[in-house]
Design a protein around this motif. Structure first.
Motif, short mmCIF file in Angstrom:
data_model
loop_
_atom_site.label_atom_id
_atom_site.label_comp_id
_atom_site.label_asym_id
_atom_site.label_seq_id
_atom_site.Cartn_x
_atom_site.Cartn_y
_atom_site.Cartn_z
N LEU A 345 44.88 80.18 30.27
CA LEU A 345 44.90 80.20 28.82
C LEU A 345 44.48 81.56 28.30
CD1 LEU A 345 41.72 78.41 27.43
CD2 LEU A 345 42.14 78.60 29.86
N ARG A 346 44.56 81.69 26.98
CA ARG A 346 44.16 82.93 26.31
C ARG A 346 43.23 82.59 25.17
NH1 ARG A 346 45.74 85.54 21.75
NH2 ARG A 346 47.61 84.25 21.47
N SER A 347 42.15 83.36 25.05
CA SER A 347 41.25 83.29 23.90
C SER A 347 41.09 84.71 23.38
CB SER A 347 39.89 82.70 24.30
OG SER A 347 40.02 81.36 24.71
N GLY A 348 41.50 84.93 22.15
CA GLY A 348 41.52 86.28 21.63
C GLY A 348 42.46 87.13 22.47
N SER A 349 41.97 88.26 22.97
CA SER A 349 42.80 89.14 23.81
C SER A 349 42.60 88.88 25.30
CB SER A 349 42.49 90.60 23.49
OG SER A 349 41.12 90.88 23.79
N HIS A 350 41.81 87.87 25.64
CA HIS A 350 41.43 87.65 27.04
C HIS A 350 42.23 86.51 27.66
CE1 HIS A 350 38.14 90.37 26.23
NE2 HIS A 350 37.73 89.59 25.25
N HIS A 351 42.92 86.83 28.74
CA HIS A 351 43.64 85.83 29.52
C HIS A 351 42.75 85.43 30.71
CE1 HIS A 351 47.66 86.33 27.60
NE2 HIS A 351 47.14 87.52 27.29
N TYR A 352 42.63 84.14 30.96
CA TYR A 352 41.72 83.71 32.02
C TYR A 352 42.13 82.35 32.57
CZ TYR A 352 39.40 81.25 28.09
OH TYR A 352 39.11 80.46 27.00
N GLU A 387 36.26 59.51 20.58
CA GLU A 387 34.92 60.08 20.72
C GLU A 387 34.84 61.05 21.89
OE1 GLU A 387 30.25 58.81 21.48
OE2 GLU A 387 31.86 57.36 21.84
N SER A 388 35.36 60.64 23.03
CA SER A 388 35.30 61.51 24.20
C SER A 388 36.13 62.78 23.98
CB SER A 388 35.76 60.77 25.45
OG SER A 388 37.12 60.38 25.35
N TRP A 389 37.30 62.64 23.36
CA TRP A 389 38.16 63.80 23.12
C TRP A 389 37.54 64.75 22.10
CZ3 TRP A 389 41.22 66.95 25.11
CH2 TRP A 389 42.21 67.67 24.41
N ARG A 390 36.88 64.21 21.08
CA ARG A 390 36.22 65.07 20.08
C ARG A 390 35.14 65.92 20.74
NH1 ARG A 390 31.52 64.16 17.63
NH2 ARG A 390 31.54 61.93 18.16
N ASN A 391 34.33 65.32 21.60
CA ASN A 391 33.28 66.07 22.27
C ASN A 391 33.84 67.02 23.31
OD1 ASN A 391 30.40 65.10 21.42
ND2 ASN A 391 31.62 63.23 21.52
N GLU A 392 34.89 66.61 23.99
CA GLU A 392 35.53 67.49 24.97
C GLU A 392 36.03 68.76 24.29
OE1 GLU A 392 39.25 67.21 28.16
OE2 GLU A 392 38.10 65.43 27.61
N LYS A 393 36.70 68.60 23.15
CA LYS A 393 37.19 69.77 22.42
C LYS A 393 36.04 70.66 21.95
CE LYS A 393 39.73 67.76 19.28
NZ LYS A 393 40.69 67.65 18.14
N ALA A 394 34.96 70.05 21.48
CA ALA A 394 33.83 70.84 20.99
C ALA A 394 33.25 71.70 22.11
CB ALA A 394 32.76 69.91 20.43
N ASN A 395 33.16 71.14 23.31
CA ASN A 395 32.60 71.90 24.44
C ASN A 395 33.52 73.06 24.84
OD1 ASN A 395 30.40 70.18 24.53
ND2 ASN A 395 31.33 68.82 26.04
N ILE A 396 34.82 72.77 24.92
CA ILE A 396 35.76 73.82 25.29
C ILE A 396 35.81 74.91 24.23
CG2 ILE A 396 38.20 74.33 25.72
CD1 ILE A 396 38.42 71.49 26.91
N ASN A 397 35.83 74.51 22.96
CA ASN A 397 35.89 75.50 21.88
C ASN A 397 34.65 76.38 21.83
OD1 ASN A 397 38.45 74.90 20.82
ND2 ASN A 397 37.66 73.17 19.65
N LEU A 398 33.50 75.81 22.17
CA LEU A 398 32.27 76.61 22.21
C LEU A 398 32.47 77.85 23.09
CD1 LEU A 398 29.07 76.84 21.79
CD2 LEU A 398 28.94 75.76 24.05
N VAL A 399 32.98 77.64 24.30
CA VAL A 399 33.14 78.76 25.24
C VAL A 399 34.33 79.63 24.86
CG1 VAL A 399 33.36 79.39 27.66
CG2 VAL A 399 32.08 77.33 27.03
N ALA A 400 35.43 78.99 24.45
CA ALA A 400 36.62 79.76 24.08
C ALA A 400 36.33 80.69 22.90
CB ALA A 400 37.77 78.82 23.75
N ALA A 404 36.61 84.70 23.00
CA ALA A 404 37.51 85.37 22.05
C ALA A 404 36.80 86.47 21.28
CB ALA A 404 38.10 84.34 21.08
N GLY A 405 35.51 86.30 21.03
CA GLY A 405 34.77 87.28 20.25
C GLY A 405 34.28 88.48 21.02
#
Length: 409
Positions: A345-352, A387-400, A404-405
């Protein structure tokens, strides 16, 4: 990714997506007072920042400076500081400040240049605890396939799946005789995603995986033609390694991979038909998961030893399927592809690359930043719903969002 489940589970097949975003403000062509507008906008922005801090909507610099993310000096990792490894400590502090607000996170580690620079635990977890990493297991499974090939147990990546299931020959569907280990690794074998219908979900999660599912689960497309996320494909890889080595999968992994990176596997249960699941349920500590990420960041090297062939690592982290995930996760999770049991995937300019498990367990390997980030969380075992998907997204978005920043090197 998701869905290592138990009997008696209900599942939501409609993944929620984020709502439309607010349109960005536009500069109008007829505005003849650009300098005044810029000045006004600067004042408004400063006021908003002040309000955010005043009313608790964001951390102040003082609050960020109080965040403790110092790694534990317990010897299995070289430790350093963000500053020493070229990271802004306030960026790291904001990551850990935001992590503390999440409902289900257990552990968060950041390693850069091979040194642990940040570490934190929540909700009763600590550095010694091993957690169910759910579908992160698949990335470990890909490594075990590579190891079995290197050791000569498996002839090649293009060996046919049916070579390891002679009891089912000839196959009722002759297309299955064309499925290779490469197809299974890439999830391009033609087996369906188990949440694509209630019938498949019931077959694979309520009744359980069986060796006969190699035959019984129908293909939805010809092998090699497209990507379908398939827990069964990863499970078949586990069956192949166990049969090829004539060893218990956990024992083979500990002796030939995990111990070589100073890691100790925890629970990895024996399930149906007396095999361990190649698709999930493996337990590791967050520190040991970070060592696995570092192994892939370093092209298969660990402590000067070539644990995995560099070519295998490189091939595993290539993109073989683009647009491999259809559901929106967040604004900084883009261009999601698939390799050999790893996501790209890509976050900002970083591919990983990312090992991804249900509940938001992740090992993120960011080559251009020489960085590994690990997050462990509640695996929502037996639960696949909003509920599980909402928390899963929150965890992934935290790191992504954190990745990205970060500036380019």
């Amino acid at each position: 990714m998701q869905n290592e489940k138990n009997p008696g589970v209900t599942v939501s097949h409609d993944r929620p997506t984020a709502g439309p975003t607010e349109p960005a403000p536009r500069v109008r062509a007829h505005d003849r007072r650009p300098l005044l507008c810029v000045a006004a906008m600067t004042i408004v922005f400063s006021s908003l920042v002040s309000c955010v801090s005043l009313f608790g909507l964001g951390p102040t610099e003082e609050e960020l400076l109080a965040v403790n993310y110092t790694p534990e000096g317990i010897g299995d990792w070289a430790v350093s500081t963000p500053e020493a490894q070229g990271l802004d400590p306030l960026d790291v502090a904001r990551l850990y400040y935001d992590a503390a607000q999440l409902e289900t996170i257990y552990g968060l580690l950041v390693a850069r240049n091979g040194q642990l620079v940040a570490e934190g635990y929540w909700h009763g977890s600590d550095s010694s605890q091993k957690h169910n990493l759910t579908s992160v297991t698949k990335s470990y499974m890909g490594a075990l396939v590579g190891k079995a090939i290197e050791q000569g147990y498996i002839e090649s990546i293009d060996q046919c799946m049916v070579d390891y299931f002679p009891e089912f020959m000839p196959m009722h569907d002759p297309r299955k005789e064309e499925i290779t280990i490469r197809h299974l690794l890439q999830m391009r074998a033609g087996y369906p995603w188990e949440e694509s219908s209630p019938e498949l979900f019931s077959k694979l999660w309520l009744e359980g995986f069986h060796v006969s599912d190699v035959v019984d689960i129908p293909l939805i497309r010809d092998p090699g033609t497209d990507h379908d996320y398939s827990n069964l494909s990863s499970h078949i890889l586990g069956l192949i390694v166990a049969r090829a080595t004539d060893m218990d999968l956990r024992d083979y992994g500990q002796q030939n991979l995990f111990s070589l990176i100073d890691s100790e596997v925890g629970e990895w249960p024996i399930t149906w038909d007396y095999y361990r699941p190649g698709y999930g349920l493996i337990d590791f500590s967050a520190r040991d998961a970070a060592k696995f990420g570092q192994l892939y960041l370093d092209d298969g090297l660990y402590a000067g030893n070539q644990v995995l062939p560099a070519a295998w690592v490189a091939d595993s982290l290539k993109t073989y399927s683009e647009d491999a995930w259809d559901y929106r996760i967040g604004g900084n999770v883009k261009e999601i592809g698939y390799g050999y049991q790893w996501w790209l995937l890509r976050s900002g300019s970083h591919h990983y690359n990312m090992a991804w498990g249900h509940g938001g367990q992740v090992i993120m390997v960011v080559p251009d930043l020489e960085m590994v980030v690990v997050l462990t969380a509640n695996p929502f075992f037996g639960q696949s719903d909003d509920e599980s998907w909402r928390n899963e997204k929150a965890n992934i978005n935290l790191v992504a969002d954190f990745i990205a920043g970060l500036p380019n090197e």
